[in-house]
Structure formats: C-alpha cells, structure tokens
Design a protein around this motif. Structure first.
Motif, PDB file in Angstrom:
ATOM      1  N   ARG A   1       3.947  11.185   3.417  1.00 13.07           N
ATOM      2  CA  ARG A   1       3.142  12.377   3.676  1.00 13.07           C
ATOM      3  C   ARG A   1       2.200  12.702   2.524  1.00 13.07           C
ATOM      4  NH1 ARG A   1       6.133  11.472   7.439  1.00 13.07           N
ATOM      5  NH2 ARG A   1       7.104  12.911   8.885  1.00 13.07           N
ATOM      6  N   PHE A   2       2.131  11.826   1.539  1.00 14.60           N
ATOM      7  CA  PHE A   2       1.290  12.055   0.366  1.00 14.60           C
ATOM      8  C   PHE A   2       0.400  10.852   0.122  1.00 14.60           C
ATOM      9  CE2 PHE A   2       4.620  15.118  -0.234  1.00 14.60           C
ATOM     10  CZ  PHE A   2       3.993  16.196  -0.843  1.00 14.60           C
ATOM     11  N   ASN A   3      -0.707  11.079  -0.602  1.00 17.09           N
ATOM     12  CA  ASN A   3      -1.701  10.055  -0.891  1.00 17.09           C
ATOM     13  C   ASN A   3      -2.052  10.104  -2.371  1.00 17.09           C
ATOM     14  OD1 ASN A   3      -3.565   8.067   0.046  1.00 17.09           O
ATOM     15  ND2 ASN A   3      -3.755   9.282   1.919  1.00 17.09           N
ATOM     16  N   VAL A   4      -2.165   8.957  -3.028  1.00 19.29           N
ATOM     17  CA  VAL A   4      -2.504   8.909  -4.454  1.00 19.29           C
ATOM     18  C   VAL A   4      -3.933   9.402  -4.646  1.00 19.29           C
ATOM     19  CG1 VAL A   4      -2.873   7.404  -6.437  1.00 19.29           C
ATOM     20  CG2 VAL A   4      -0.913   7.029  -4.962  1.00 19.29           C
ATOM     21  N   LEU A   5      -4.106  10.336  -5.611  1.00 22.05           N
ATOM     22  CA  LEU A   5      -5.431  10.858  -5.931  1.00 22.05           C
ATOM     23  C   LEU A   5      -5.900  10.438  -7.319  1.00 22.05           C
ATOM     24  CD1 LEU A   5      -5.029  14.510  -4.613  1.00 22.05           C
ATOM     25  CD2 LEU A   5      -5.960  12.528  -3.421  1.00 22.05           C
ATOM     26  N   LYS A   6      -4.934  10.273  -8.249  1.00 22.89           N
ATOM     27  CA  LYS A   6      -5.296   9.934  -9.624  1.00 22.89           C
ATOM     28  C   LYS A   6      -4.144   9.187 -10.269  1.00 22.89           C
ATOM     29  CE  LYS A   6      -5.652  13.086 -12.945  1.00 22.89           C
ATOM     30  NZ  LYS A   6      -6.102  14.257 -13.674  1.00 22.89           N
ATOM     31  N   VAL A   7      -4.467   8.254 -11.178  1.00 18.09           N
ATOM     32  CA  VAL A   7      -3.457   7.465 -11.883  1.00 18.09           C
ATOM     33  C   VAL A   7      -3.705   7.578 -13.377  1.00 18.09           C
ATOM     34  CG1 VAL A   7      -2.525   5.163 -12.260  1.00 18.09           C
ATOM     35  CG2 VAL A   7      -3.239   5.831  -9.977  1.00 18.09           C
TER      36      VAL A   7
ATOM     37  N   ALA B   1       7.773   8.949  -1.184  1.00 17.48           N
ATOM     38  CA  ALA B   1       6.942   7.810  -0.787  1.00 17.48           C
ATOM     39  C   ALA B   1       5.496   8.274  -0.702  1.00 17.48           C
ATOM     40  CB  ALA B   1       7.405   7.264   0.557  1.00 17.48           C
ATOM     41  N   VAL B   2       4.586   7.514  -1.329  1.00 19.96           N
ATOM     42  CA  VAL B   2       3.176   7.905  -1.423  1.00 19.96           C
ATOM     43  C   VAL B   2       2.308   6.716  -1.037  1.00 19.96           C
ATOM     44  CG1 VAL B   2       1.379   8.711  -3.005  1.00 19.96           C
ATOM     45  CG2 VAL B   2       3.714   9.506  -3.296  1.00 19.96           C
ATOM     46  N   HIS B   3       1.309   6.958  -0.179  1.00 25.82           N
ATOM     47  CA  HIS B   3       0.364   5.886   0.173  1.00 25.82           C
ATOM     48  C   HIS B   3      -0.568   5.642  -1.003  1.00 25.82           C
ATOM     49  CE1 HIS B   3      -2.153   3.338   2.672  1.00 25.82           C
ATOM     50  NE2 HIS B   3      -3.192   3.942   2.127  1.00 25.82           N
TER      51      HIS B   3
ATOM     52  N   ASP C   1       4.540   0.161 -12.526  1.00 29.77           N
ATOM     53  CA  ASP C   1       5.715   1.005 -12.753  1.00 29.77           C
ATOM     54  C   ASP C   1       5.550   1.777 -14.059  1.00 29.77           C
ATOM     55  OD1 ASP C   1       6.637  -0.119 -10.482  1.00 29.77           O
ATOM     56  OD2 ASP C   1       8.408  -1.049 -11.348  1.00 29.77           O
ATOM     57  N   GLY C   2       5.896   3.070 -14.035  1.00 29.92           N
ATOM     58  CA  GLY C   2       5.803   3.900 -15.227  1.00 29.92           C
ATOM     59  C   GLY C   2       4.532   4.723 -15.302  1.00 29.92           C
ATOM     60  N   ASP C   3       3.536   4.449 -14.447  1.00 29.98           N
ATOM     61  CA  ASP C   3       2.298   5.234 -14.451  1.00 29.98           C
ATOM     62  C   ASP C   3       2.564   6.632 -13.901  1.00 29.98           C
ATOM     63  OD1 ASP C   3       1.039   2.991 -15.365  1.00 29.98           O
ATOM     64  OD2 ASP C   3       0.006   2.525 -13.498  1.00 29.98           O
ATOM     65  N   ILE C   4       1.809   7.610 -14.411  1.00 29.46           N
ATOM     66  CA  ILE C   4       1.918   8.984 -13.913  1.00 29.46           C
ATOM     67  C   ILE C   4       0.933   9.144 -12.758  1.00 29.46           C
ATOM     68  CG2 ILE C   4       1.783  11.435 -14.500  1.00 29.46           C
ATOM     69  CD1 ILE C   4       3.994   9.825 -15.939  1.00 29.46           C
ATOM     70  N   ILE C   5       1.440   9.539 -11.595  1.00 37.43           N
ATOM     71  CA  ILE C   5       0.655   9.616 -10.368  1.00 37.43           C
ATOM     72  C   ILE C   5       0.448  11.076  -9.977  1.00 37.43           C
ATOM     73  CG2 ILE C   5       0.579   8.946  -7.934  1.00 37.43           C
ATOM     74  CD1 ILE C   5       0.593   6.579  -9.867  1.00 37.43           C
ATOM     75  N   THR C   6      -0.785  11.422  -9.636  1.00 30.11           N
ATOM     76  CA  THR C   6      -1.078  12.706  -9.005  1.00 30.11           C
ATOM     77  C   THR C   6      -1.332  12.424  -7.536  1.00 30.11           C
ATOM     78  OG1 THR C   6      -2.082  13.519 -11.038  1.00 30.11           O
ATOM     79  CG2 THR C   6      -2.558  14.737  -9.030  1.00 30.11           C
ATOM     80  N   ALA C   7      -0.561  13.067  -6.664  1.00 26.85           N
ATOM     81  CA  ALA C   7      -0.648  12.807  -5.223  1.00 26.85           C
ATOM     82  C   ALA C   7      -0.921  14.105  -4.480  1.00 26.85           C
ATOM     83  CB  ALA C   7       0.642  12.173  -4.714  1.00 26.85           C
ATOM     84  N   GLY C   8      -1.663  13.996  -3.389  1.00 25.83           N
ATOM     85  CA  GLY C   8      -1.976  15.155  -2.558  1.00 25.83           C
ATOM     86  C   GLY C   8      -1.363  15.017  -1.186  1.00 25.83           C
ATOM     87  N   GLN C   9      -0.961  16.144  -0.615  1.00 25.45           N
ATOM     88  CA  GLN C   9      -0.332  16.136   0.700  1.00 25.45           C
ATOM     89  C   GLN C   9      -1.385  15.913   1.778  1.00 25.45           C
ATOM     90  OE1 GLN C   9       1.744  19.731   1.681  1.00 25.45           O
ATOM     91  NE2 GLN C   9       2.887  18.783   3.331  1.00 25.45           N
ATOM     92  N   CYS C  10      -0.997  15.169   2.811  1.00 23.97           N
ATOM     93  CA  CYS C  10      -1.884  14.903   3.938  1.00 23.97           C
ATOM     94  C   CYS C  10      -1.041  14.885   5.208  1.00 23.97           C
ATOM     95  CB  CYS C  10      -2.629  13.587   3.745  1.00 23.97           C
ATOM     96  SG  CYS C  10      -1.537  12.174   3.529  1.00 23.97           S
ATOM     97  N   ARG C  11      -1.651  14.510   6.310  1.00 28.35           N
ATOM     98  CA  ARG C  11      -0.890  14.396   7.561  1.00 28.35           C
ATOM     99  C   ARG C  11       0.112  13.257   7.433  1.00 28.35           C
ATOM    100  NH1 ARG C  11      -2.836   9.823  10.031  1.00 28.35           N
ATOM    101  NH2 ARG C  11      -4.970   9.236   9.535  1.00 28.35           N
ATOM    102  N   PRO C  12       1.148  13.214   8.265  1.00 32.52           N
ATOM    103  CA  PRO C  12       2.095  12.101   8.186  1.00 32.52           C
ATOM    104  C   PRO C  12       1.408  10.766   8.454  1.00 32.52           C
ATOM    105  CG  PRO C  12       3.003  13.885   9.489  1.00 32.52           C
ATOM    106  CD  PRO C  12       1.580  14.242   9.224  1.00 32.52           C
ATOM    107  N   LEU C  13       1.572   9.823   7.505  1.00 35.52           N
ATOM    108  CA  LEU C  13       0.962   8.500   7.630  1.00 35.52           C
ATOM    109  C   LEU C  13       1.965   7.468   8.132  1.00 35.52           C
ATOM    110  CD1 LEU C  13      -1.026   8.495   4.278  1.00 35.52           C
ATOM    111  CD2 LEU C  13      -1.852   9.097   6.548  1.00 35.52           C
TER     112      LEU C  13
ATOM    113  N   ARG D   1       0.802  -1.231   0.000  1.00 33.43           N
ATOM    114  CA  ARG D   1       0.000   0.000   0.000  1.00 33.43           C
ATOM    115  C   ARG D   1       0.828   1.272   0.000  1.00 33.43           C
ATOM    116  NH1 ARG D   1      -5.343  -1.308   3.723  1.00 33.43           N
ATOM    117  NH2 ARG D   1      -5.998  -3.096   2.487  1.00 33.43           N
ATOM    118  N   THR D   2       2.079   1.197  -0.388  1.00 32.72           N
ATOM    119  CA  THR D   2       2.934   2.376  -0.522  1.00 32.72           C
ATOM    120  C   THR D   2       3.737   2.249  -1.804  1.00 32.72           C
ATOM    121  OG1 THR D   2       3.129   2.515   1.882  1.00 32.72           O
ATOM    122  CG2 THR D   2       4.703   3.769   0.602  1.00 32.72           C
ATOM    123  N   ILE D   3       3.830   3.342  -2.566  1.00 28.24           N
ATOM    124  CA  ILE D   3       4.615   3.342  -3.798  1.00 28.24           C
ATOM    125  C   ILE D   3       5.650   4.455  -3.719  1.00 28.24           C
ATOM    126  CG2 ILE D   3       2.735   2.382  -5.174  1.00 28.24           C
ATOM    127  CD1 ILE D   3       2.270   5.191  -6.297  1.00 28.24           C
ATOM    128  N   ILE D   4       6.643   4.386  -4.594  1.00 32.76           N
ATOM    129  CA  ILE D   4       7.651   5.440  -4.709  1.00 32.76           C
ATOM    130  C   ILE D   4       7.435   6.126  -6.051  1.00 32.76           C
ATOM    131  CG2 ILE D   4      10.104   5.975  -4.818  1.00 32.76           C
ATOM    132  CD1 ILE D   4       9.254   4.979  -2.101  1.00 32.76           C
TER     133      ILE D   4
END
Length: 179
Positions: A157-163, A129-131, A140-152, A103-106
């Motif tokens: 500190r980021f969470n995937v919003l769109k792939v 590092a993104v949850h 691997d190779g997908d373009i990720i849009t991530a949003g900042q959140c509280r430390p998980l 459940r975590t990607i780079i």
C-alpha cells in the motif's frame, strides 16, 4: 521484413532502437508501453534521431522527480512518477531490510511503545511492503521515504518516494534507529 518484426517482438538489442516504442524496456512477454504516450504517430520524412516521448510528472508534496524517471526507458504502471498511482495519506520512513522481490522491498519501521505501569518505553517494529520503482537503486540498509497510495497488491500500500543511501556499516538489519 520478418527479422524486423522479430526484433520488435522481443525488444531491440542494446544500443539500437528501431522505433520510439522499442526504446522502452521489453523484458516481459506482453508489450510494455506507457499508457499516456501514443506510439503509433505517423513518421515524418527527414526527421532522424527524434527522441522517444516519455510521460513523467511531479507528484508534489515537496518531492522532486528523479532524473532516471525523466530520462529512463523503464515502464512501470505502479510508479508514482511515470505510472497511474497518486500519493495520498501517510508519509512514512524506514530502513530497507530486503530487496529480494521484483519491484517490491521490505522496510522496517522502528518505534517506541510506552508502558504506563513501568513509566518506560519498549522498542517495537513493523515490516512494511513497499513498491519500488526501477528509477531507484535501493540496497539493504538504505533509509526509505514512502508514501501511501491505493492497494497495489495484497500487502503493498506504499510507494518509494525518496532514498537516502546507507550510513551504517555492517549488518543494518536489526539495528534500532528512529528516523
């Protein structure tokens, strides 16, 4: 009676659901449930085939809630759509380079740094590092849009919003592209 308790403890077999609570993925030692859904409601006679309740929300900022988050059976308290995490702060884009953690990607964020002496730019990158919620199928190779959140976690500190699916063929790991 004893066998039904054992089924509830280790999760219902695929294709079966014993109650509304067993409809959620039970893959951990601790019982997995959504905090916002009460699963101990009284059962009414004659009500067969009632769909299990599921909590999901719209996070705003122009991002739509994925279909899997609305209809899925996963339980993730760190998911921005079904858990207890709010998105605030930065929205970043990057390329996924590793999906080896649970459940975590780079993601790799490429950028240009200006060198004043030579009037030129140099390529630089940072790995973040993104949850990643189970509602996303990231490769691997997908373009990720991530949003900042509280430390998980310690580094998350980021969470995937769109792939956005991979558009590059071959090894996309070290290719430099600005998004």
């Amino acid at each position: 009676f004893g066998s039904s308790i054992a089924i509830l403890a280790r999760g219902a077999p695929q294709g079966e659901s014993t109650t509304g609570s067993a409809a959620m993925d039970q893959t951990e030692k601790a019982f997995q449930k959504q905090d916002a859904v009460f699963i101990g409601a009284k059962r009414l006679l004659g009500k067969k085939g009632k769909k299990a309740m599921r909590y999901w929300r719209n996070i705003g900022l122009g991002f739509t809630t994925p279909k899997e988050a609305k209809e899925g059976v996963y339980v993730d308290k760190k998911c921005p759509y079904t858990g207890n995490v709010s998105i605030r702060g930065k929205i970043v884009k990057g390329m996924c380079i590793s999906t080896k953690m649970k459940r975590t990607i780079i993601i790799r964020r490429n950028y240009l740094h200006y060198i004043k002496k030579y009037h030129r730019f140099e390529k630089r990158h940072h790995n973040v590092a993104v949850h990643c919620s189970p509602c996303f199928d990231v490769k691997d190779g997908d373009i990720i849009t991530a949003g900042q959140c509280r430390p998980l976690a310690k580094t998350v500190r980021f969470n995937v919003l769109k792939v956005e699916k991979n558009q590059i063929f071959g090894a996309a790991r070290k290719q430099f592209a600005l998004f």
